[in-house]
Motif scaffolding. Structure first.
Motif, mmCIF file in Angstrom:
data_model
loop_
_atom_site.group_PDB
_atom_site.id
_atom_site.type_symbol
_atom_site.label_atom_id
_atom_site.label_comp_id
_atom_site.label_asym_id
_atom_site.label_seq_id
_atom_site.Cartn_x
_atom_site.Cartn_y
_atom_site.Cartn_z
ATOM 1 N N SER A 10 87.889 14.014 39.882
ATOM 2 C CA SER A 10 88.903 12.964 39.980
ATOM 3 C C SER A 10 90.263 13.660 39.978
ATOM 4 O O SER A 10 90.338 14.893 39.940
ATOM 5 N N ARG A 11 91.328 12.880 39.950
ATOM 6 C CA ARG A 11 92.660 13.469 39.884
ATOM 7 C C ARG A 11 92.892 14.213 38.569
ATOM 8 O O ARG A 11 93.846 14.977 38.458
ATOM 9 N N ALA A 12 92.027 14.014 37.587
ATOM 10 C CA ALA A 12 92.139 14.767 36.334
ATOM 11 C C ALA A 12 91.993 16.264 36.576
ATOM 12 O O ALA A 12 92.530 17.080 35.817
ATOM 13 N N SER A 13 91.278 16.654 37.641
ATOM 14 C CA SER A 13 91.117 18.084 37.915
ATOM 15 C C SER A 13 92.461 18.758 38.168
ATOM 16 O O SER A 13 92.630 19.944 37.870
ATOM 17 N N ARG A 14 93.424 18.019 38.676
ATOM 18 C CA ARG A 14 94.760 18.581 38.889
ATOM 19 C C ARG A 14 95.356 19.028 37.560
ATOM 20 O O ARG A 14 95.959 20.098 37.457
ATOM 21 N N VAL A 15 95.206 18.181 36.552
ATOM 22 C CA VAL A 15 95.763 18.467 35.221
ATOM 23 C C VAL A 15 95.003 19.617 34.568
ATOM 24 O O VAL A 15 95.604 20.528 33.989
ATOM 25 N N ASN A 42 95.468 3.767 27.901
ATOM 26 C CA ASN A 42 96.105 3.329 29.137
ATOM 27 C C ASN A 42 95.492 1.985 29.519
ATOM 28 O O ASN A 42 94.332 1.933 29.936
ATOM 29 N N GLY A 43 96.242 0.931 29.357
ATOM 30 C CA GLY A 43 95.740 -0.419 29.601
ATOM 31 C C GLY A 43 95.140 -0.633 30.972
ATOM 32 O O GLY A 43 94.263 -1.469 31.150
ATOM 33 N N SER A 44 95.575 0.157 31.975
ATOM 34 C CA SER A 44 95.017 0.018 33.324
ATOM 35 C C SER A 44 93.616 0.625 33.410
ATOM 36 O O SER A 44 92.891 0.360 34.358
ATOM 37 N N GLY A 45 93.275 1.474 32.443
ATOM 38 C CA GLY A 45 91.983 2.136 32.464
ATOM 39 C C GLY A 45 91.909 3.308 33.414
ATOM 40 O O GLY A 45 90.847 3.911 33.590
ATOM 41 N N LYS A 46 93.026 3.676 34.030
ATOM 42 C CA LYS A 46 93.018 4.762 35.015
ATOM 43 C C LYS A 46 93.050 6.126 34.335
ATOM 44 O O LYS A 46 93.628 6.297 33.264
ATOM 45 N N ILE A 47 92.426 7.093 35.016
ATOM 46 C CA ILE A 47 92.458 8.481 34.585
ATOM 47 C C ILE A 47 93.226 9.290 35.624
ATOM 48 O O ILE A 47 93.314 8.867 36.780
ATOM 49 N N PRO A 48 93.803 10.410 35.207
ATOM 50 C CA PRO A 48 93.737 11.050 33.903
ATOM 51 C C PRO A 48 94.736 10.486 32.912
ATOM 52 O O PRO A 48 95.704 9.825 33.285
ATOM 53 N N VAL A 49 94.477 10.837 31.650
ATOM 54 C CA VAL A 49 95.404 10.563 30.559
ATOM 55 C C VAL A 49 95.577 11.865 29.802
ATOM 56 O O VAL A 49 94.593 12.548 29.507
ATOM 57 N N GLU A 54 101.761 12.748 19.629
ATOM 58 C CA GLU A 54 101.834 11.285 19.573
ATOM 59 C C GLU A 54 102.129 10.669 20.943
ATOM 60 O O GLU A 54 102.185 9.449 21.071
ATOM 61 N N HIS A 55 102.320 11.505 21.933
ATOM 62 C CA HIS A 55 102.728 11.023 23.251
ATOM 63 C C HIS A 55 101.534 10.910 24.191
ATOM 64 O O HIS A 55 100.720 11.828 24.289
ATOM 65 N N VAL A 56 101.466 9.785 24.883
ATOM 66 C CA VAL A 56 100.422 9.532 25.873
ATOM 67 C C VAL A 56 101.093 9.465 27.235
ATOM 68 O O VAL A 56 102.030 8.682 27.449
ATOM 69 N N ILE A 57 100.614 10.302 28.160
ATOM 70 C CA ILE A 57 101.203 10.363 29.494
ATOM 71 C C ILE A 57 100.097 10.082 30.504
ATOM 72 O O ILE A 57 99.009 10.641 30.425
ATOM 73 N N THR A 58 100.391 9.188 31.435
ATOM 74 C CA THR A 58 99.422 8.802 32.454
ATOM 75 C C THR A 58 99.944 9.200 33.836
ATOM 76 O O THR A 58 101.121 9.512 33.992
ATOM 77 N N ASP A 59 99.059 9.185 34.814
ATOM 78 C CA ASP A 59 99.331 9.509 36.207
ATOM 79 C C ASP A 59 99.380 11.025 36.387
ATOM 80 O O ASP A 59 100.196 11.709 35.773
ATOM 81 N N SER A 60 98.508 11.532 37.232
ATOM 82 C CA SER A 60 98.391 12.985 37.399
ATOM 83 C C SER A 60 99.706 13.630 37.822
ATOM 84 O O SER A 60 100.047 14.712 37.334
#
Length: 197
Positions: A10-15, A42-49, A54-60
């Motif tokens: 998935s796009r998580a491989s980029r991270v 992530n309320g959208s349920g999308k990966i990666p996260v 304490e910080h949550v960052i979404t979108d590859s």
């Protein structure tokens, strides 16, 4: 230590690849989209996260930019002409390569069957080939930006891998050689070893 939620395919491989290039330790949580662990972050349920303390960052793409800016590697400094050129190329790939692949994937297997338009996939393949040919003229050597590897290379090679797996045409010998050379990097190989058997 960073924590990355997603799947290698998935796009998580980029991270994951980027963290390997940066030499940063991380924990990989192998979960798919809409997994309860992902939805809690992530309320959208999308990966990666990415979780950084304490910080949550979404979108590859946001994660990649955050990590390279934070660690000062695989990017050019903000506010420089080189960074502007890097960002322009990065966003072109997101718009004209990644976006086309995503539309085809949605109409191939993601959308409910009654919402899919199969003809879109053939159109997307045509658009991908046209866009990739235009992009080729903007690429440096040996990396997209010239002598320095950046997040542009991670994004583009991920898209090339995705395209190959989805049966999209990659006819340029130069693009094929570029992808092969970048995939030979040890960090890419380490990321690939995370793939579930």
């Amino acid at each position: 230590m960073y924590k990355v939620y997603g799947r290698v395919k998935s796009r998580a491989s980029r991270v994951l690849w980027l963290l390997e290039e940066l030499g940063q330790p991380y924990e990989f949580v192998d979960v798919g989209p809409h997994d309860p662990q992902v939805k809690a972050l992530n309320g959208s349920g999308k990966i990666p996260v990415l979780v950084d303390g304490e910080h949550v960052i979404t979108d590859s793409s946001a994660i990649m930019t955050y990590l390279t800016d934070k660690h000062g590697d695989l990017t050019y400094p903000a506010g420089t002409p080189e960074r502007a050129k890097q960002d322009a190329l990065f966003h072109t790939i997101l718009d004209e390569i990644d976006g086309v692949l995503w539309v085809a994937a949605r109409h191939g297997f993601i959308l409910p069957e009654d919402k899919r338009v199969p003809a879109v996939i053939d159109c997307a393949k045509w658009e991908f080939e046209r866009n990739l040919a235009r992009l080729e003229s903007r690429l440096g050597d040996p990396f997209a930006m010239g002598d320095k590897m950046t997040i542009v290379d991670i994004l583009l090679v991920h898209c090339l891998n995705w395209a190959f797996g989805a049966g999209f045409p990659i006819t340029s010998d130069r693009i094929k050689a570029y992808g092969k050379a970048v995939r030979a990097r040890p960090a890419f190989q380490r990321m690939g070893a995370l793939t579930p058997a």
